[in-house]
Design a protein around this motif. Sequence first.
Motif, PDB file in Angstrom:
ATOM      1  N   PHE A 185      -1.637  13.747  -3.559  1.00  0.00           N
ATOM      2  CA  PHE A 185      -2.098  14.607  -4.398  1.00  0.00           C
ATOM      3  C   PHE A 185      -3.444  15.100  -4.038  1.00  0.00           C
ATOM      4  N   SER A 186      -3.760  14.883  -2.299  1.00  0.00           N
ATOM      5  CA  SER A 186      -5.162  14.786  -1.826  1.00  0.00           C
ATOM      6  C   SER A 186      -5.055  15.631  -1.004  1.00  0.00           C
ATOM      7  N   ASP A 246       0.915  -1.130  -0.204  1.00  0.00           N
ATOM      8  CA  ASP A 246      -0.018   0.147   0.359  1.00  0.00           C
ATOM      9  C   ASP A 246       1.349   1.309   0.254  1.00  0.00           C
ATOM     10  N   ILE A 252       2.024   2.910  -2.759  1.00  0.00           N
ATOM     11  CA  ILE A 252       1.384   3.832  -3.283  1.00  0.00           C
ATOM     12  C   ILE A 252      -0.347   4.617  -2.664  1.00  0.00           C
ATOM     13  N   ASP A 253      -0.334   3.945  -1.874  1.00  0.00           N
ATOM     14  CA  ASP A 253      -2.140   4.584  -1.379  1.00  0.00           C
ATOM     15  C   ASP A 253      -1.729   5.323   0.044  1.00  0.00           C
ATOM     16  N   TYR A 254      -0.073   5.112   0.390  1.00  0.00           N
ATOM     17  CA  TYR A 254       0.359   6.146   1.203  1.00  0.00           C
ATOM     18  C   TYR A 254       0.966   7.788   0.339  1.00  0.00           C
ATOM     19  N   TRP A 255       1.259   7.597  -0.386  1.00  0.00           N
ATOM     20  CA  TRP A 255       1.899   8.394  -1.634  1.00  0.00           C
ATOM     21  C   TRP A 255       0.581   8.961  -2.011  1.00  0.00           C
ATOM     22  N   LYS A 256       0.045   8.617  -2.338  1.00  0.00           N
ATOM     23  CA  LYS A 256      -0.933   9.152  -2.743  1.00  0.00           C
ATOM     24  C   LYS A 256      -1.929  10.116  -2.318  1.00  0.00           C
ATOM     25  N   SER A 257      -2.007  10.481  -0.642  1.00  0.00           N
ATOM     26  CA  SER A 257      -1.846  11.996   0.132  1.00  0.00           C
ATOM     27  C   SER A 257      -1.549  12.714  -0.089  1.00  0.00           C
TER      28      SER A 257
END
Length: 338
Positions: A246-247, A237, A239-244
């Motif tokens: 962009f959020s 996860d 990708i989910d960790y770094w996705k934040s």
Amino acid sequence: MIKQYIFLAISQIFFPFFLVLFFIASVVLLIGIAGVTLVVKMDIFDLGQLFLYSLPGTVFFIIPITFFASCVLGISRLCYDYELLVFFSLGVSPKTILKVFVPISILVSIVLLMFSLVMIPLSKSAYSDFIAEKKNKVDVNIRPGEFGQKLGDWLIYVGNVSHNQYNQLVLFSSDGLAQESFIVANSGEVNNNNGIFELNLYDGDAYFAENKEINKIDFKKMSLKNQTGTIKLSSYDLIDYWKSAFSGDSSQARRLSQAIITSLFPIVSVFLIPLFGIANPRFHKNMSYVYILLGVGIYFLIMHITSQNIPFWGMTLLPTLWFIVSYFLYKRFILKFY
């Protein structure tokens, strides 16, 4: 032949330089880790494990600086020993020397990207999970008669202690100025109830201040519970960790920007290696140390500013402009004369 010759000159500087910086960083790291023992009891093996978890973040910043400095100083030493001038007289051009550094600079940048985007987040998660696990085992290190000790969200003072039995406890917790809690108890004990950290207090008073009101509670027994969090991060996860980033998470965006910019430093600074290192010893003083300090200082100062204010633009503009400007200077001052 020239490739091996240059690599030998660089390695003679890189490894001593790296070991010195690594030793200094390790001492600072161990001092920080030792602070954890103020709350959690740990043996030498636990401290060693925490040290290993902290290594990726430490090595990440040492590698690019050490690599860049050793490359520049290696070339500079060859110049001021008149060895590199012999290669120039034999027809070896700065382009040939530059080709030696390009592949290894790309390799170092790839390694740094692996450190920053994968290993550091995982190691930080492992570090925090390890601390949480130790706390969950109720192996806390609360010493009697000392102020400023912390247990979870509570500042705690105890008069005396025997195993997990405490006497004359005072606890304080604050959520800013809006809410404060103050507890006094004659005795208490710490338990682990199915993974839930539990502090049982006996015969005391509790004061809760909220919205300019103070409420008092007399109790025979009070339980303070804190469940240790589950593992926060795993290899699947990231990708989910770094996705934040962009959020709307500004802190995560700053970390991502600094990770990318730092990782790209070796490859975008490849033209600065001959620019700072190559010089004619008959006409120029050896200013390579000054150039290294200025180059590294300016790059990371701009990185800090851009990552704080324009993280996404910064991770694109800074490496690109740095690469273009360094190529222009390399072409202007090196290719023109050598």
